[in-house]
Design an enzyme around this catalytic site. Structure first.
Site, PDB file in Angstrom:
ATOM      1  N   THR A  75       0.876  -1.064   0.086  1.00  0.00           N
ATOM      2  CA  THR A  75      -0.224   0.024   0.134  1.00  0.00           C
ATOM      3  C   THR A  75       0.921   1.360  -0.048  1.00  0.00           C
ATOM      4  O   THR A  75       0.682   2.228  -0.692  1.00  0.00           O
ATOM      5  CB  THR A  75      -0.983  -0.195   1.182  1.00  0.00           C
ATOM      6  OG1 THR A  75      -1.836  -1.062   1.136  1.00  0.00           O
ATOM      7  CG2 THR A  75      -1.725   1.170   1.388  1.00  0.00           C
ATOM      8  N   ASN A 145      -6.030  -8.876  -7.419  1.00  0.00           N
ATOM      9  CA  ASN A 145      -6.495  -9.762  -6.118  1.00  0.00           C
ATOM     10  C   ASN A 145      -7.702 -10.372  -6.039  1.00  0.00           C
ATOM     11  O   ASN A 145      -7.695 -11.247  -5.207  1.00  0.00           O
ATOM     12  CB  ASN A 145      -6.254  -8.611  -5.081  1.00  0.00           C
ATOM     13  CG  ASN A 145      -6.994  -7.434  -5.389  1.00  0.00           C
ATOM     14  OD1 ASN A 145      -6.825  -6.879  -6.254  1.00  0.00           O
ATOM     15  ND2 ASN A 145      -7.849  -7.075  -4.290  1.00  0.00           N
ATOM     16  N   GLN A 173       0.175  -9.325  -6.141  1.00  0.00           N
ATOM     17  CA  GLN A 173      -0.704 -10.535  -5.944  1.00  0.00           C
ATOM     18  C   GLN A 173       0.222 -11.384  -6.824  1.00  0.00           C
ATOM     19  O   GLN A 173       0.020 -12.756  -6.858  1.00  0.00           O
ATOM     20  CB  GLN A 173      -2.242 -10.484  -6.518  1.00  0.00           C
ATOM     21  CG  GLN A 173      -2.973  -9.741  -5.417  1.00  0.00           C
ATOM     22  CD  GLN A 173      -2.965 -10.713  -4.362  1.00  0.00           C
ATOM     23  OE1 GLN A 173      -2.766 -11.979  -4.247  1.00  0.00           O
ATOM     24  NE2 GLN A 173      -3.344 -10.126  -3.226  1.00  0.00           N
ATOM     25  N   THR A 231      13.964   4.209  10.167  1.00  0.00           N
ATOM     26  CA  THR A 231      14.760   3.101  10.207  1.00  0.00           C
ATOM     27  C   THR A 231      14.188   1.939   9.732  1.00  0.00           C
ATOM     28  O   THR A 231      12.923   1.625  10.038  1.00  0.00           O
ATOM     29  CB  THR A 231      14.788   2.919  11.933  1.00  0.00           C
ATOM     30  OG1 THR A 231      15.405   3.924  12.529  1.00  0.00           O
ATOM     31  CG2 THR A 231      15.668   1.520  11.985  1.00  0.00           C
ATOM     32  N   CYS A 318      -8.687  -6.180   1.794  1.00  0.00           N
ATOM     33  CA  CYS A 318      -7.802  -5.172   2.117  1.00  0.00           C
ATOM     34  C   CYS A 318      -8.636  -3.921   2.678  1.00  0.00           C
ATOM     35  O   CYS A 318      -8.373  -3.018   2.959  1.00  0.00           O
ATOM     36  CB  CYS A 318      -7.006  -4.521   1.443  1.00  0.00           C
ATOM     37  SG  CYS A 318      -5.780  -5.789   0.726  1.00  0.00           S
TER      38      CYS A 318
HETATM   39  N1  PLP Z   1      -2.008  -4.437  -4.234  1.00  0.00           N
HETATM   40  C1  PLP Z   1      -2.621  -5.493  -4.379  1.00  0.00           C
HETATM   41  C2  PLP Z   1      -3.122  -6.251  -5.714  1.00  0.00           C
HETATM   42  C3  PLP Z   1      -3.115  -6.067  -3.246  1.00  0.00           C
HETATM   43  O1  PLP Z   1      -3.881  -7.300  -3.233  1.00  0.00           O
HETATM   44  C4  PLP Z   1      -2.786  -5.932  -1.983  1.00  0.00           C
HETATM   45  C5  PLP Z   1      -3.298  -6.311  -0.666  1.00  0.00           C
HETATM   46  O2  PLP Z   1      -4.127  -7.119  -0.579  1.00  0.00           O
HETATM   47  C6  PLP Z   1      -1.976  -4.402  -1.918  1.00  0.00           C
HETATM   48  C7  PLP Z   1      -1.686  -4.045  -3.066  1.00  0.00           C
HETATM   49  C8  PLP Z   1      -1.592  -3.777  -0.619  1.00  0.00           C
HETATM   50  O3  PLP Z   1      -0.387  -4.758  -0.090  1.00  0.00           O
HETATM   51  P1  PLP Z   1      -0.234  -4.546   1.463  1.00  0.00           P
HETATM   52  O4  PLP Z   1      -0.727  -5.598   2.075  1.00  0.00           O
HETATM   53  O5  PLP Z   1       1.374  -4.907   1.497  1.00  0.00           O
HETATM   54  O6  PLP Z   1      -0.329  -3.158   1.715  1.00  0.00           O
END
Ligand code: PLP
Length: 380
Positions: A75, A145, A173, A231, A318
Protein backbone atom coordinates in the site's frame (compact mmCIF):
# COMPACT_ATOMS: atom_id res chain seq x y z
CA UNK A 1 -8.57 -26.49 12.10
CA UNK A 2 -10.24 -23.94 9.90
CA UNK A 3 -9.60 -24.45 6.20
CA UNK A 4 -7.75 -21.40 4.91
CA UNK A 5 -8.72 -20.41 1.39
CA UNK A 6 -7.79 -16.74 1.69
CA UNK A 7 -4.14 -16.70 0.63
CA UNK A 8 -4.57 -13.54 -1.44
CA UNK A 9 -5.28 -11.71 1.82
CA UNK A 10 -2.16 -12.97 3.54
CA UNK A 11 -0.15 -16.16 3.95
CA UNK A 12 1.39 -18.15 6.77
CA UNK A 13 4.98 -17.11 7.41
CA UNK A 14 7.39 -19.71 6.05
CA UNK A 15 9.44 -21.51 8.76
CA UNK A 16 12.75 -20.50 7.14
CA UNK A 17 11.59 -16.88 7.19
CA UNK A 18 10.73 -17.12 10.89
CA UNK A 19 14.15 -18.58 11.59
CA UNK A 20 15.92 -15.83 9.66
CA UNK A 21 13.84 -13.19 11.45
CA UNK A 22 14.62 -14.69 14.83
CA UNK A 23 18.35 -14.64 14.03
CA UNK A 24 18.14 -10.92 13.30
CA UNK A 25 16.40 -10.23 16.60
CA UNK A 26 19.31 -11.83 18.46
CA UNK A 27 21.27 -8.58 17.99
CA UNK A 28 20.50 -4.85 17.91
CA UNK A 29 20.11 -3.95 14.25
CA UNK A 30 20.06 -0.37 13.04
CA UNK A 31 21.72 -0.21 9.61
CA UNK A 32 22.50 3.50 10.07
CA UNK A 33 24.79 2.84 13.06
CA UNK A 34 28.44 2.72 12.17
CA UNK A 35 29.52 0.20 14.81
CA UNK A 36 29.79 -3.51 14.17
CA UNK A 37 26.11 -4.27 14.90
CA UNK A 38 25.07 -1.50 12.57
CA UNK A 39 27.40 -2.61 9.81
CA UNK A 40 26.09 -6.14 10.13
CA UNK A 41 22.49 -4.89 9.86
CA UNK A 42 23.43 -2.85 6.77
CA UNK A 43 24.98 -5.92 5.17
CA UNK A 44 21.80 -7.94 5.85
CA UNK A 45 19.57 -5.27 4.31
CA UNK A 46 21.78 -4.95 1.23
CA UNK A 47 21.88 -8.74 0.78
CA UNK A 48 18.08 -8.84 0.98
CA UNK A 49 17.89 -6.03 -1.58
CA UNK A 50 19.98 -8.05 -4.02
CA UNK A 51 17.79 -11.12 -3.46
CA UNK A 52 14.58 -9.18 -4.08
CA UNK A 53 16.10 -7.71 -7.25
CA UNK A 54 17.09 -11.17 -8.41
CA UNK A 55 13.61 -12.55 -7.71
CA UNK A 56 12.18 -10.28 -10.42
CA UNK A 57 14.82 -11.26 -12.93
CA UNK A 58 17.53 -8.69 -12.29
CA UNK A 59 21.07 -9.98 -12.05
CA UNK A 60 22.33 -7.45 -9.52
CA UNK A 61 21.29 -3.93 -8.79
CA UNK A 62 24.81 -2.60 -8.45
CA UNK A 63 25.37 -2.32 -12.17
CA UNK A 64 21.91 -1.59 -13.51
CA UNK A 65 19.71 1.42 -13.71
CA UNK A 66 17.13 -0.07 -11.35
CA UNK A 67 16.69 0.64 -7.64
CA UNK A 68 14.87 -1.30 -4.93
CA UNK A 69 13.34 0.84 -2.17
CA UNK A 70 12.09 -1.05 0.86
CA UNK A 71 8.77 0.15 2.25
CA UNK A 72 6.52 -1.20 5.00
CA UNK A 73 3.65 -2.35 2.77
CA UNK A 74 2.55 -2.67 -0.82
CA UNK A 75 0.00 0.00 0.00
CA UNK A 76 2.80 2.39 0.92
CA UNK A 77 4.78 1.64 -2.25
CA UNK A 78 1.67 2.18 -4.39
CA UNK A 79 0.96 5.45 -2.57
CA UNK A 80 4.55 6.52 -3.20
CA UNK A 81 3.95 6.10 -6.90
CA UNK A 82 0.54 7.73 -7.07
CA UNK A 83 0.82 10.49 -4.48
CA UNK A 84 4.46 11.35 -4.39
CA UNK A 85 4.70 11.92 -8.09
CA UNK A 86 3.19 15.35 -8.65
CA UNK A 87 5.98 15.50 -11.19
CA UNK A 88 3.71 13.81 -13.72
CA UNK A 89 1.34 15.99 -15.70
CA UNK A 90 -1.18 13.17 -16.15
CA UNK A 91 -1.92 9.71 -14.79
CA UNK A 92 -3.84 6.73 -16.15
CA UNK A 93 -4.90 3.75 -14.00
CA UNK A 94 -6.98 0.67 -14.75
CA UNK A 95 -10.54 0.42 -13.41
CA UNK A 96 -9.68 -2.76 -11.52
CA UNK A 97 -6.71 -1.43 -9.51
CA UNK A 98 -6.33 -2.15 -5.83
CA UNK A 99 -7.65 0.53 -3.45
CA UNK A 100 -4.08 1.63 -2.68
CA UNK A 101 -3.78 2.86 -6.26
CA UNK A 102 -7.40 3.78 -6.83
CA UNK A 103 -7.89 5.84 -3.70
CA UNK A 104 -4.47 7.48 -3.69
CA UNK A 105 -4.78 8.83 -7.22
CA UNK A 106 -5.81 12.46 -7.57
CA UNK A 107 -9.15 13.44 -9.05
CA UNK A 108 -7.69 14.21 -12.47
CA UNK A 109 -6.61 10.62 -12.98
CA UNK A 110 -7.98 8.94 -16.10
CA UNK A 111 -9.54 5.53 -15.49
CA UNK A 112 -8.93 2.91 -18.13
CA UNK A 113 -11.91 0.57 -18.69
CA UNK A 114 -11.61 -3.22 -18.75
CA UNK A 115 -13.64 -5.74 -20.76
CA UNK A 116 -16.04 -8.28 -19.23
CA UNK A 117 -13.08 -10.62 -18.67
CA UNK A 118 -11.17 -7.99 -16.69
CA UNK A 119 -8.57 -7.19 -19.35
CA UNK A 120 -7.76 -3.54 -19.97
CA UNK A 121 -9.00 -2.15 -23.27
CA UNK A 122 -5.88 -1.33 -25.28
CA UNK A 123 -7.75 0.87 -27.74
CA UNK A 124 -9.03 2.96 -24.85
CA UNK A 125 -5.50 3.15 -23.46
CA UNK A 126 -4.27 4.49 -26.77
CA UNK A 127 -7.04 7.08 -26.81
CA UNK A 128 -6.12 8.24 -23.32
CA UNK A 129 -2.40 8.31 -24.13
CA UNK A 130 -3.04 10.42 -27.24
CA UNK A 131 -4.64 13.18 -25.20
CA UNK A 132 -2.55 12.81 -22.04
CA UNK A 133 -0.33 15.71 -20.99
CA UNK A 134 3.34 14.74 -20.78
CA UNK A 135 5.01 13.36 -18.76
CA UNK A 136 2.36 10.71 -18.18
CA UNK A 137 2.32 7.87 -15.63
CA UNK A 138 0.37 4.67 -16.35
CA UNK A 139 -0.32 2.22 -13.51
CA UNK A 140 -1.85 -1.17 -14.34
CA UNK A 141 -1.68 -4.13 -11.97
CA UNK A 142 -0.06 -7.33 -13.13
CA UNK A 143 -2.59 -9.69 -11.50
CA UNK A 144 -5.85 -8.82 -9.84
CA UNK A 145 -6.40 -9.64 -6.17
CA UNK A 146 -10.10 -10.50 -6.55
CA UNK A 147 -10.20 -12.40 -9.83
CA UNK A 148 -6.56 -13.34 -10.46
CA UNK A 149 -6.83 -11.86 -13.98
CA UNK A 150 -3.38 -11.22 -15.48
CA UNK A 151 -2.99 -8.16 -17.69
CA UNK A 152 -1.13 -8.23 -21.05
CA UNK A 153 1.63 -6.14 -19.53
CA UNK A 154 4.09 -6.32 -22.41
CA UNK A 155 1.49 -4.91 -24.81
CA UNK A 156 0.48 -2.23 -22.32
CA UNK A 157 4.11 -1.20 -21.86
CA UNK A 158 4.84 -1.19 -25.60
CA UNK A 159 1.87 1.07 -26.25
CA UNK A 160 2.57 3.39 -23.31
CA UNK A 161 6.23 3.72 -24.27
CA UNK A 162 5.23 4.75 -27.80
CA UNK A 163 3.77 7.82 -26.10
CA UNK A 164 6.77 8.21 -23.74
CA UNK A 165 4.65 7.32 -20.70
CA UNK A 166 6.21 5.73 -17.62
CA UNK A 167 4.60 2.42 -16.59
CA UNK A 168 4.18 1.17 -13.03
CA UNK A 169 2.70 -2.21 -12.21
CA UNK A 170 1.31 -3.38 -8.88
CA UNK A 171 2.67 -6.93 -8.82
CA UNK A 172 1.71 -7.65 -5.20
CA UNK A 173 -0.57 -10.57 -6.08
CA UNK A 174 1.58 -11.91 -8.92
CA UNK A 175 4.73 -12.10 -6.80
CA UNK A 176 5.49 -15.69 -5.83
CA UNK A 177 2.57 -17.03 -7.91
CA UNK A 178 3.83 -16.52 -11.45
CA UNK A 179 7.23 -15.74 -12.89
CA UNK A 180 8.01 -12.04 -13.04
CA UNK A 181 10.82 -10.63 -15.14
CA UNK A 182 11.08 -6.88 -14.89
CA UNK A 183 13.16 -6.54 -18.06
CA UNK A 184 10.92 -8.83 -20.09
CA UNK A 185 7.76 -7.02 -19.00
CA UNK A 186 9.48 -3.73 -19.75
CA UNK A 187 7.80 -1.85 -16.89
CA UNK A 188 9.56 1.14 -15.36
CA UNK A 189 8.42 0.49 -11.79
CA UNK A 190 6.85 -2.33 -9.80
CA UNK A 191 5.40 -2.94 -6.34
CA UNK A 192 5.86 -6.25 -4.48
CA UNK A 193 4.99 -7.23 -0.92
CA UNK A 194 6.45 -10.00 1.27
CA UNK A 195 3.40 -11.15 3.24
CA UNK A 196 1.51 -12.42 0.20
CA UNK A 197 4.20 -15.02 -0.28
CA UNK A 198 5.28 -16.38 3.11
CA UNK A 199 7.06 -13.28 4.37
CA UNK A 200 6.29 -11.01 7.29
CA UNK A 201 3.79 -8.18 7.21
CA UNK A 202 5.88 -5.01 7.32
CA UNK A 203 8.17 -5.45 4.33
CA UNK A 204 7.47 -4.56 0.72
CA UNK A 205 9.35 -2.85 -2.08
CA UNK A 206 9.03 -0.32 -4.82
CA UNK A 207 11.37 -1.36 -7.61
CA UNK A 208 12.01 1.52 -9.98
CA UNK A 209 14.26 2.39 -12.86
CA UNK A 210 16.32 5.49 -12.24
CA UNK A 211 14.35 7.73 -14.60
CA UNK A 212 11.11 7.17 -12.65
CA UNK A 213 10.27 10.33 -10.74
CA UNK A 214 9.60 9.60 -7.08
CA UNK A 215 9.36 12.05 -4.26
CA UNK A 216 9.43 11.09 -0.58
CA UNK A 217 6.23 11.80 1.31
CA UNK A 218 8.02 11.61 4.65
CA UNK A 219 10.99 13.66 5.74
CA UNK A 220 13.59 13.24 8.44
CA UNK A 221 16.11 10.57 7.52
CA UNK A 222 18.34 9.54 4.71
CA UNK A 223 17.35 5.88 4.59
CA UNK A 224 16.51 4.30 1.24
CA UNK A 225 18.27 7.16 -0.55
CA UNK A 226 15.99 9.58 1.28
CA UNK A 227 12.99 8.25 -0.68
CA UNK A 228 11.61 6.28 2.26
CA UNK A 229 13.14 7.73 5.42
CA UNK A 230 12.83 5.93 8.76
CA UNK A 231 14.80 3.11 10.36
CA UNK A 232 14.51 0.01 8.23
CA UNK A 233 12.50 -2.98 9.49
CA UNK A 234 15.60 -5.13 9.29
CA UNK A 235 14.05 -8.43 10.46
CA UNK A 236 11.10 -8.20 8.06
CA UNK A 237 13.41 -7.16 5.22
CA UNK A 238 15.71 -10.13 5.89
CA UNK A 239 12.60 -12.36 5.88
CA UNK A 240 11.64 -10.77 2.55
CA UNK A 241 15.10 -11.74 1.26
CA UNK A 242 14.40 -15.36 2.26
CA UNK A 243 11.08 -15.28 0.42
CA UNK A 244 12.87 -13.86 -2.62
CA UNK A 245 15.53 -16.55 -2.45
CA UNK A 246 12.81 -19.23 -2.61
CA UNK A 247 10.68 -17.54 -5.24
CA UNK A 248 11.08 -20.24 -7.89
CA UNK A 249 9.97 -22.94 -5.46
CA UNK A 250 6.90 -20.87 -4.55
CA UNK A 251 5.97 -20.33 -8.18
CA UNK A 252 6.35 -24.03 -8.96
CA UNK A 253 4.21 -25.07 -6.00
CA UNK A 254 1.60 -22.42 -6.82
CA UNK A 255 1.30 -23.67 -10.40
CA UNK A 256 0.01 -26.94 -9.00
CA UNK A 257 -2.96 -25.29 -7.26
CA UNK A 258 -4.58 -24.80 -10.66
CA UNK A 259 -5.94 -28.36 -10.60
CA UNK A 260 -7.77 -27.69 -7.34
CA UNK A 261 -9.00 -24.32 -8.55
CA UNK A 262 -10.38 -25.88 -11.73
CA UNK A 263 -12.06 -28.59 -9.70
CA UNK A 264 -13.87 -25.93 -7.66
CA UNK A 265 -14.90 -23.92 -10.71
CA UNK A 266 -16.11 -26.92 -12.70
CA UNK A 267 -18.10 -28.28 -9.76
CA UNK A 268 -19.92 -25.03 -8.96
CA UNK A 269 -20.62 -24.31 -12.61
CA UNK A 270 -22.19 -27.74 -12.96
CA UNK A 271 -25.02 -26.59 -10.62
CA UNK A 272 -26.37 -23.84 -12.79
CA UNK A 273 -25.46 -21.94 -15.92
CA UNK A 274 -26.14 -18.80 -13.87
CA UNK A 275 -23.05 -19.38 -11.72
CA UNK A 276 -20.41 -16.89 -12.83
CA UNK A 277 -16.67 -17.40 -12.71
CA UNK A 278 -15.26 -13.90 -13.04
CA UNK A 279 -12.45 -13.57 -15.59
CA UNK A 280 -12.85 -17.23 -16.53
CA UNK A 281 -11.62 -16.73 -20.10
CA UNK A 282 -8.60 -14.59 -19.23
CA UNK A 283 -5.10 -15.65 -18.26
CA UNK A 284 -5.32 -15.90 -14.46
CA UNK A 285 -3.29 -16.70 -11.36
CA UNK A 286 -3.41 -20.45 -10.74
CA UNK A 287 -4.77 -20.16 -7.20
CA UNK A 288 -7.65 -17.69 -7.48
CA UNK A 289 -11.32 -18.34 -8.19
CA UNK A 290 -13.97 -15.66 -7.96
CA UNK A 291 -17.37 -17.32 -8.22
CA UNK A 292 -20.95 -16.29 -7.65
CA UNK A 293 -23.78 -18.29 -6.13
CA UNK A 294 -26.90 -17.00 -7.89
CA UNK A 295 -29.23 -15.11 -5.57
CA UNK A 296 -27.15 -15.63 -2.40
CA UNK A 297 -25.42 -12.51 -1.11
CA UNK A 298 -21.66 -12.68 -0.48
CA UNK A 299 -22.16 -11.91 3.25
CA UNK A 300 -24.54 -14.86 3.63
CA UNK A 301 -22.03 -17.14 1.97
CA UNK A 302 -19.13 -15.86 4.08
CA UNK A 303 -21.12 -16.50 7.28
CA UNK A 304 -22.09 -19.96 6.12
CA UNK A 305 -18.50 -20.91 5.30
CA UNK A 306 -17.22 -19.35 8.50
CA UNK A 307 -19.72 -21.39 10.55
CA UNK A 308 -18.38 -24.47 8.80
CA UNK A 309 -14.80 -23.46 9.51
CA UNK A 310 -13.80 -22.44 6.01
CA UNK A 311 -12.13 -19.06 5.53
CA UNK A 312 -12.88 -17.38 2.19
CA UNK A 313 -13.49 -13.76 1.37
CA UNK A 314 -15.71 -11.48 -0.63
CA UNK A 315 -13.47 -9.68 -3.07
CA UNK A 316 -10.68 -7.68 -1.55
CA UNK A 317 -9.85 -8.34 2.10
CA UNK A 318 -7.92 -5.13 2.33
CA UNK A 319 -11.03 -3.12 3.04
CA UNK A 320 -11.33 -3.64 6.78
CA UNK A 321 -13.65 -6.59 7.14
CA UNK A 322 -16.57 -4.80 5.50
CA UNK A 323 -18.32 -6.40 2.55
CA UNK A 324 -18.89 -3.61 0.07
CA UNK A 325 -19.73 -3.83 -3.62
CA UNK A 326 -16.61 -4.72 -5.56
CA UNK A 327 -15.45 -1.96 -7.93
CA UNK A 328 -13.41 -4.64 -9.73
CA UNK A 329 -16.34 -6.90 -10.58
CA UNK A 330 -18.52 -3.90 -11.32
CA UNK A 331 -15.93 -2.62 -13.81
CA UNK A 332 -16.05 -6.01 -15.54
CA UNK A 333 -19.76 -6.79 -15.73
CA UNK A 334 -21.57 -3.60 -14.70
CA UNK A 335 -24.75 -3.82 -12.62
CA UNK A 336 -25.07 -7.59 -12.93
CA UNK A 337 -26.75 -8.98 -9.79
CA UNK A 338 -24.09 -11.69 -9.54
CA UNK A 339 -21.53 -9.08 -8.38
CA UNK A 340 -23.20 -8.98 -4.95
CA UNK A 341 -23.13 -12.79 -4.82
CA UNK A 342 -19.43 -13.37 -5.49
CA UNK A 343 -16.84 -14.85 -3.20
CA UNK A 344 -13.09 -15.21 -3.66
CA UNK A 345 -11.39 -18.51 -3.00
CA UNK A 346 -7.60 -18.17 -2.98
CA UNK A 347 -5.68 -21.39 -2.52
CA UNK A 348 -2.22 -21.85 -1.08
CA UNK A 349 0.59 -24.26 -1.77
CA UNK A 350 -0.57 -26.42 1.14
CA UNK A 351 -4.23 -26.64 0.03
CA UNK A 352 -5.47 -30.20 -0.41
CA UNK A 353 -8.09 -32.15 -2.37
CA UNK A 354 -9.81 -33.07 0.92
CA UNK A 355 -10.16 -29.40 1.79
CA UNK A 356 -11.56 -28.64 -1.65
CA UNK A 357 -14.07 -31.50 -1.30
CA UNK A 358 -15.17 -30.13 2.06
CA UNK A 359 -15.56 -26.68 0.55
CA UNK A 360 -17.62 -28.04 -2.33
CA UNK A 361 -19.89 -29.98 0.00
CA UNK A 362 -20.47 -26.85 2.02
CA UNK A 363 -21.12 -24.78 -1.12
CA UNK A 364 -23.59 -27.36 -2.38
CA UNK A 365 -25.44 -27.44 0.96
CA UNK A 366 -26.00 -23.71 0.88
CA UNK A 367 -26.91 -23.76 -2.81
CA UNK A 368 -29.49 -26.47 -2.32
CA UNK A 369 -30.92 -24.92 0.85
CA UNK A 370 -31.40 -21.52 -0.78
CA UNK A 371 -32.49 -22.75 -4.19
CA UNK A 372 -34.83 -25.49 -3.02
CA UNK A 373 -36.43 -22.93 -0.66
CA UNK A 374 -36.92 -20.57 -3.59
CA UNK A 375 -38.42 -23.30 -5.75
CA UNK A 376 -40.85 -24.27 -2.95
CA UNK A 377 -41.86 -20.63 -2.48
CA UNK A 378 -42.43 -20.26 -6.24
CA UNK A 379 -44.52 -23.44 -6.37
CA UNK A 380 -46.73 -22.35 -3.41
N1 PLP B 1 -1.98 -4.46 -4.28
C1 PLP B 1 -2.70 -5.58 -4.37
C2 PLP B 1 -3.07 -6.10 -5.71
C3 PLP B 1 -3.11 -6.26 -3.21
O1 PLP B 1 -3.84 -7.36 -3.31
C4 PLP B 1 -2.74 -5.70 -1.95
C5 PLP B 1 -3.22 -6.35 -0.71
O2 PLP B 1 -4.10 -7.16 -0.72
C6 PLP B 1 -1.96 -4.57 -1.92
C7 PLP B 1 -1.60 -3.95 -3.10
C8 PLP B 1 -1.52 -3.96 -0.64
O3 PLP B 1 -0.42 -4.68 -0.13
P1 PLP B 1 -0.09 -4.64 1.42
O4 PLP B 1 -1.02 -5.57 2.10
O5 PLP B 1 1.34 -5.05 1.51
O6 PLP B 1 -0.31 -3.23 1.85
Amino acid sequence: MTIYFDHNATTMVKPEVLQAVQDVYAFPANPSSIHEYGRNARRLVEEARQKVAKSVGMKTIGDTAVRVFFTSTGTEANNMVMQATPLYASKIIAATEHASIFQSADEQVEVLPVDSQGIVRLRALEGLLQKAAKPCLVSVMLANNETGVIQPMKEIVALAHEYDAVVHTDAVQAYGKINIDLAELGVDAMTVSAHKCGGLQGAAALIAKKHVRIQPFMQGGGQELGIRPGTENVAAIVGFGKVAEKINESIKAMAETVTLRDKIENAVRAHSDKVMVFGQHSPRLPNTACVSMPGVKSETQLMHFDMHKIAVSAGSACSSGKVTASHVLHAMVGDNAEVACAIRISLGTGSTTEEVDQFLQCWQELYQRTHVATEVRKAA
